[in-house]
Scaffold this active site. Structure first.
Site, PDB file in Angstrom:
ATOM      1  N   TYR A 144      99.494  33.957  86.000  1.00 18.19           N
ATOM      2  CA  TYR A 144      98.040  33.937  86.193  1.00 18.19           C
ATOM      3  C   TYR A 144      97.555  35.274  86.727  1.00 18.19           C
ATOM      4  O   TYR A 144      98.345  36.102  87.181  1.00 18.19           O
ATOM      5  CB  TYR A 144      97.621  32.800  87.135  1.00 18.19           C
ATOM      6  CG  TYR A 144      97.920  33.045  88.602  1.00 18.19           C
ATOM      7  CD1 TYR A 144      99.221  33.006  89.085  1.00 18.19           C
ATOM      8  CD2 TYR A 144      96.903  33.330  89.504  1.00 18.19           C
ATOM      9  CE1 TYR A 144      99.491  33.237  90.431  1.00 18.19           C
ATOM     10  CE2 TYR A 144      97.163  33.561  90.851  1.00 18.19           C
ATOM     11  CZ  TYR A 144      98.462  33.514  91.300  1.00 18.19           C
ATOM     12  OH  TYR A 144      98.737  33.750  92.629  1.00 18.19           O
TER      13      TYR A 144
ATOM     14  N   LEU B 153     104.665  40.905  95.477  1.00 18.15           N
ATOM     15  CA  LEU B 153     103.755  41.072  94.339  1.00 18.15           C
ATOM     16  C   LEU B 153     103.066  42.424  94.476  1.00 18.15           C
ATOM     17  O   LEU B 153     102.556  42.755  95.557  1.00 18.15           O
ATOM     18  CB  LEU B 153     102.701  39.960  94.334  1.00 18.15           C
ATOM     19  CG  LEU B 153     101.745  40.072  93.149  1.00 18.15           C
ATOM     20  CD1 LEU B 153     102.425  39.601  91.865  1.00 18.15           C
ATOM     21  CD2 LEU B 153     100.476  39.279  93.373  1.00 18.15           C
TER      22      LEU B 153
ATOM     23  N   GLU C 115     105.091  40.123 102.626  1.00 25.50           N
ATOM     24  CA  GLU C 115     103.647  40.143 102.339  1.00 25.50           C
ATOM     25  C   GLU C 115     103.055  38.853 102.872  1.00 25.50           C
ATOM     26  O   GLU C 115     103.753  38.083 103.531  1.00 25.50           O
ATOM     27  CB  GLU C 115     103.413  40.272 100.826  1.00 25.50           C
ATOM     28  CG  GLU C 115     104.030  39.133 100.031  1.00 25.50           C
ATOM     29  CD  GLU C 115     103.929  39.309  98.524  1.00 25.50           C
ATOM     30  OE1 GLU C 115     102.942  39.880  98.050  1.00 25.50           O
ATOM     31  OE2 GLU C 115     104.855  38.854  97.827  1.00 25.50           O
TER      32      GLU C 115
ATOM     33  N   LYS D  16     103.697  37.447  88.723  1.00 27.82           N
ATOM     34  CA  LYS D  16     102.600  36.622  89.240  1.00 27.82           C
ATOM     35  C   LYS D  16     102.666  35.239  88.598  1.00 27.82           C
ATOM     36  O   LYS D  16     101.852  34.868  87.749  1.00 27.82           O
ATOM     37  CB  LYS D  16     101.240  37.297  89.015  1.00 27.82           C
ATOM     38  CG  LYS D  16     100.162  36.745  89.942  1.00 27.82           C
ATOM     39  CD  LYS D  16      99.001  37.687  90.052  1.00 27.82           C
ATOM     40  CE  LYS D  16      97.802  37.092  90.792  1.00 27.82           C
ATOM     41  NZ  LYS D  16      98.043  36.753  92.182  1.00 27.82           N
TER      42      LYS D  16
HETATM   43  N1  PDD Z   1      96.678  36.313  95.356  1.00 29.78           N
HETATM   44  N2  PDD Z   1     100.645  38.824  97.306  1.00 29.78           N
HETATM   45  C1  PDD Z   1     100.531  37.551  96.885  1.00 29.78           C
HETATM   46  C2  PDD Z   1     101.662  36.627  97.107  1.00 29.78           C
HETATM   47  C3  PDD Z   1      99.347  37.130  96.253  1.00 29.78           C
HETATM   48  O1  PDD Z   1      99.237  35.868  95.809  1.00 29.78           O
HETATM   49  C4  PDD Z   1      98.283  38.039  96.092  1.00 29.78           C
HETATM   50  C5  PDD Z   1      97.000  37.657  95.416  1.00 29.78           C
HETATM   51  C6  PDD Z   1      98.441  39.349  96.565  1.00 29.78           C
HETATM   52  C7  PDD Z   1      97.385  40.406  96.407  1.00 29.78           C
HETATM   53  O2  PDD Z   1      97.263  40.800  95.066  1.00 29.78           O
HETATM   54  P1  PDD Z   1      95.872  41.304  94.467  1.00 29.78           P
HETATM   55  O3  PDD Z   1      95.438  42.410  95.350  1.00 29.78           O
HETATM   56  O4  PDD Z   1      96.215  41.729  93.107  1.00 29.78           O
HETATM   57  O5  PDD Z   1      94.910  40.151  94.514  1.00 29.78           O
HETATM   58  C8  PDD Z   1      99.647  39.713  97.153  1.00 29.78           C
HETATM   59  C9  PDD Z   1      95.577  35.842  94.573  1.00 29.78           C
HETATM   60  C10 PDD Z   1      94.271  36.421  94.990  1.00 29.78           C
HETATM   61  C11 PDD Z   1      95.590  34.336  94.495  1.00 29.78           C
HETATM   62  O6  PDD Z   1      96.680  33.799  94.314  1.00 29.78           O
HETATM   63  O7  PDD Z   1      94.533  33.703  94.592  1.00 29.78           O
END
Ligand code: PDD
Length: 285
Positions: A33, A204, A179, A146
């Site tokens: 996703y 991620l 993270e 992801k």
């Molecule tokens: N989550 N690490 C994890 C485990 C995440 O699920 C996310 C983002 C990030 C940050 O990635 P980005 O900057 O590309 O949003 C880091 C999204 C927002 C979610 O699952 O809703």
């Protein structure tokens, strides 16, 4: 106005938007996703999200269901049909529908789902920051993908929610922070150096993280990509987190230990400002 979802080639009412019970996304979490921010009608860092999507699919040997340009057209249509100015765009691609066998099906059409919903973006940085707790990182070893398999992430987030904290920072076997459950984790040291975990299969690669590293470097701030421990984080001069939906949020405390008297620090504030400017000036292509 009723919401509209894109499901496998059709724009349909969100209320009746379903995938099949034998979709491998539903049965095995066999899919990926992306979540993107829509800011004043623009999909922020759209190409970076699509690059990551492509890579996630490749790593799972799921073919791209259509060219990126076609996905871009659907994204715009979903934003338009849902009349989103500021909001979240969600895209999910699974390996598709097939009789439930663990191995990949010989043939299946990928399921493609897109939804969007409005949200008010946090243009102003909260001066007090958020509370964070730490929990063991019990995820699989390919966090760079992801994947929609988010069970450990939701368990970690729920632990935070149970104590009214905003986020859980995840701790690996060596006591190092990987993270957050849905965000990247950052600290600032006493020499104003910005530290976030290096890219690997352990985390991620956040799009917000990538953009912020670029903005920081372009503005004369030093970023070091390396692991850091819980105690280093608790004694940091600033701490913050980033994600597409959180933007940049200051961290007021970690496991109850206050960071910087609980007030958001100047580096966090500067990065937040730079990120908002990035959104304001971002051009979709
Ligand atoms: N989550 N690490 C994890 C485990 C995440 O699920 C996310 C983002 C990030 C940050 O990635 P980005 O900057 O590309 O949003 C880091 C999204 C927002 C979610 O699952 O809703």
């Amino acid at each position: 106005m009723s919401r509209i979802a894109f499901v496998n080639g059709k724009y349909i009412s969100h209320a009746t938007a379903y995938v099949h019970v034998e979709d491998r996304g539903y049965q095995f979490a066999d899919g990926v996703y992306e979540v993107s921010a829509v800011w004043k009608g623009k999909i922020i860092d759209e190409n970076l999200h699509f690059q990551r999507l492509k890579r996630s699919l490749q790593e799972l040997s799921i073919s791209m269901p259509m060219p990126i340009n076609a996905l871009k057209i659907i994204s715009r249509e979903i934003i338009r049909r849902n009349r989103i100015t500021d909001g979240i765009l969600y895209l999910q691609i699974s390996r598709g529908v097939a009789p439930r066998e663990h191995e990949f099906p010989k043939q299946s059409d990928q399921s493609v789902v897109m939804t969007a919903r409005p949200i008010d973006w946090p243009e102003d940085l909260k001066s007090t920051g958020e509370e964070v707790i730490t929990v063991d990182d019990i995820r699989w070893k390919r966090r760079d993908i992801k994947s929609i398999s988010l069970l450990p992430n939701i368990l970690a987030k729920q632990k935070a929610a149970a104590v009214n904290a905003y986020e859980s920072w995840l701790i690996d076997e060596e006591g190092l922070i990987t993270e957050g459950s849905s965000s990247n984790a950052w600290i600032v040291d006493d020499q104003n150096r910005i530290i976030t975990r290096d890219l690997s299969e352990n985390i991620l690669g956040g799009v917000t993280r990538l953009t912020l590293i670029r903005l920081a470097s372009e503005n004369g701030l030093e970023v070091i990509e390396r692991p850091f421990s819980i105690s280093e984080a608790k004694n940091a001069s600033e701490a913050f987190l980033t994600s597409t939906t959180s933007f940049i949020k200051g961290v007021r405390s970690i496991d109850g230990k206050t960071i910087r008297n609980g007030a958001v620090g100047p580096i966090t504030a500067k990065l937040h400002k730079l990120y908002i400017q990035h959104c304001q000036t971002f051009e979709t292509n």
